[in-house]
Design an enzyme around this catalytic site. Sequence first.
Site, PDB file in Angstrom:
ATOM      1  N   TYR A 134       0.812  -1.215   0.000  1.00  0.00           N
ATOM      2  CA  TYR A 134       0.000   0.000   0.000  1.00  0.00           C
ATOM      3  C   TYR A 134       0.850   1.270   0.000  1.00  0.00           C
ATOM      4  O   TYR A 134       0.306   2.377  -0.052  1.00  0.00           O
ATOM      5  CB  TYR A 134      -0.920   0.033   1.221  1.00  0.00           C
ATOM      6  N   LYS A 185       3.896 -14.659   4.332  1.00  0.00           N
ATOM      7  CA  LYS A 185       4.233 -15.649   3.305  1.00  0.00           C
ATOM      8  C   LYS A 185       5.751 -15.760   3.272  1.00  0.00           C
ATOM      9  O   LYS A 185       6.394 -15.534   2.247  1.00  0.00           O
ATOM     10  CB  LYS A 185       3.663 -15.229   1.948  1.00  0.00           C
ATOM     11  N   ASP A 218      -1.968 -18.299   3.559  1.00  0.00           N
ATOM     12  CA  ASP A 218      -2.900 -19.206   2.871  1.00  0.00           C
ATOM     13  C   ASP A 218      -3.451 -20.254   3.842  1.00  0.00           C
ATOM     14  O   ASP A 218      -4.646 -20.526   3.881  1.00  0.00           O
ATOM     15  CB  ASP A 218      -2.248 -19.861   1.635  1.00  0.00           C
ATOM     16  N   ASP A 242      -5.918  -6.984   5.104  1.00  0.00           N
ATOM     17  CA  ASP A 242      -7.110  -6.564   4.357  1.00  0.00           C
ATOM     18  C   ASP A 242      -7.941  -7.791   3.985  1.00  0.00           C
ATOM     19  O   ASP A 242      -9.142  -7.853   4.249  1.00  0.00           O
ATOM     20  CB  ASP A 242      -6.679  -5.795   3.103  1.00  0.00           C
ATOM     21  N   ASP A 246     -11.852  -9.305   5.812  1.00  0.00           N
ATOM     22  CA  ASP A 246     -13.128  -9.607   5.154  1.00  0.00           C
ATOM     23  C   ASP A 246     -13.531 -11.058   5.444  1.00  0.00           C
ATOM     24  O   ASP A 246     -14.701 -11.353   5.698  1.00  0.00           O
ATOM     25  CB  ASP A 246     -13.034  -9.412   3.630  1.00  0.00           C
TER      26      ASP A 246
HETATM   27  C1  IPM Z   1     -10.437  -1.461   3.365  1.00  0.00           C
HETATM   28  C2  IPM Z   1     -10.536  -1.251   1.883  1.00  0.00           C
HETATM   29  C3  IPM Z   1      -9.389  -0.372   1.382  1.00  0.00           C
HETATM   30  C4  IPM Z   1      -8.099  -1.104   1.698  1.00  0.00           C
HETATM   31  C5  IPM Z   1      -9.455  -0.016  -0.113  1.00  0.00           C
HETATM   32  C6  IPM Z   1     -10.756   0.686  -0.453  1.00  0.00           C
HETATM   33  C7  IPM Z   1      -8.297   0.824  -0.550  1.00  0.00           C
HETATM   34  O1  IPM Z   1     -10.586  -2.466   1.224  1.00  0.00           O
HETATM   35  O2  IPM Z   1     -10.454  -0.481   4.126  1.00  0.00           O
HETATM   36  O3  IPM Z   1     -10.372  -2.620   3.795  1.00  0.00           O
HETATM   37  O4  IPM Z   1      -7.661  -1.966   0.932  1.00  0.00           O
HETATM   38  O5  IPM Z   1      -7.510  -0.802   2.743  1.00  0.00           O
HETATM   39 MN    MN Z   2     -10.779  -4.205   2.551  1.00  0.00          MN
END
Ligand code: IPM
Ligand code: MN
Length: 347
Positions: A134, A185, A218, A242, A246
Amino acid sequence: MARIAVIPGDGIGVEVTREAVRVLDTLAARGVPLTHQTFDFGAERYLRTGSAITEDELRGLGAFDAMFLGAIGDPRVPDHAHARAILLGIRFHFDLYINLRPARLIDARLSPLRSADADPIDIVIFRENTEGVYAGLGGRLRRDTPDEIAIEEDINTYRGVERIIRAAFKYAERHGRRRVTLTDKANAMPNAGALWRRVFAEVGAAHPEVAREAVYADALALDLVRRPSRYDVIVAPNLFGDLLSDLAAALVGGLGLAPSANLHPGRPGLFEPVHGSAPDIAGQGVANPLAAILTTALMLDELGFAAEAERVRHAVGTALERGETTPDLGGSLGTEETGARICAALA
Ligand code: IPM
Ligand code: MN
Ligand code: NAD
């Protein structure tokens, strides 16, 4: 008086922020010293003026005690320029190196896992938030030709790695957590891997009461689904954090329930639900506002209003118990009605 900068942003960000602000206003009406000011950073303004957020505006946000952001992202801005400028812009400007993403199963019925009835899930991800892929270091050569080269460098500094790992162990110690799991990794990316593992061992040695282990990212994705209750605090480089946040959210009810905090102790934090602007459901009034509302609880904690944070979490727990939710959680309420019931419980 705690001052909060509110950035609704795009898509459902606007819809869920309205409910989060309603929660803040409800608390303020009951005497909690909170005020807020709204900012128009987002796709509408960017498309209209070409300006996503200025240097002055970034600096100006520093006058607030906290920032609340709904979501940034709009299909009309295909290269995500405004999202990077605003979201990553704020994270980087304030050097908010901790991205704290809790995933706790509030009600077993919310999990897609069969094992959820028996096993609690209570995971806290410490995502490194200022480096990795990032960092924005790279470029494209020979654009739009068959010879194009695209470089996206993965930046890992001792200082950056050390401070996020230290934050994870400190949190584990303070909250009586039993284990910190490092994910990486190191098998495929041995340079970054060696740095992370060296620092993990160094910092971990200063916290003998907290167990530690390293698990490849993984394998961790697999194991989080197989036996999530085994995991406690997870510390991860930016990108893996990230992805796994999720995934962790999906285990406990989905993005509609996942809060996050971007922190640098001593600076104003940026509080946002983990989810994005969800163009697929934007404008329908069905987005789940509970992730945004649980995010206000994280913010209240950081601002020193722990009792109010607990009340907000309790109100959300009660709504979930009663099935007073949006369709993503099996309920039939809209965004506004869901927020209104939380506010009624708080008032
Ligand atoms: C998050 C989002 C962001 C990230 C994107 C929108 C740049 O996915 O906050 O998790 O990857 O950090
Ligand atoms: Mn995200
Ligand atoms: P997303 O999180 O917006 O949506 C993923 C899926 O989850 C969609 O099906 C969506 O409908 C559902 N969902 C998300 N939040 C929900 C909620 N509160 N209630 C009910 N359902 C919900 O991810 P995406 O579709 O990959 O991204 C859309 C845009 O948002 C992109 O531009 C992306 O870059 C951006 N984004 C921004 C942030 C942020 O601002 N923090 C985070 C992630 C993605």
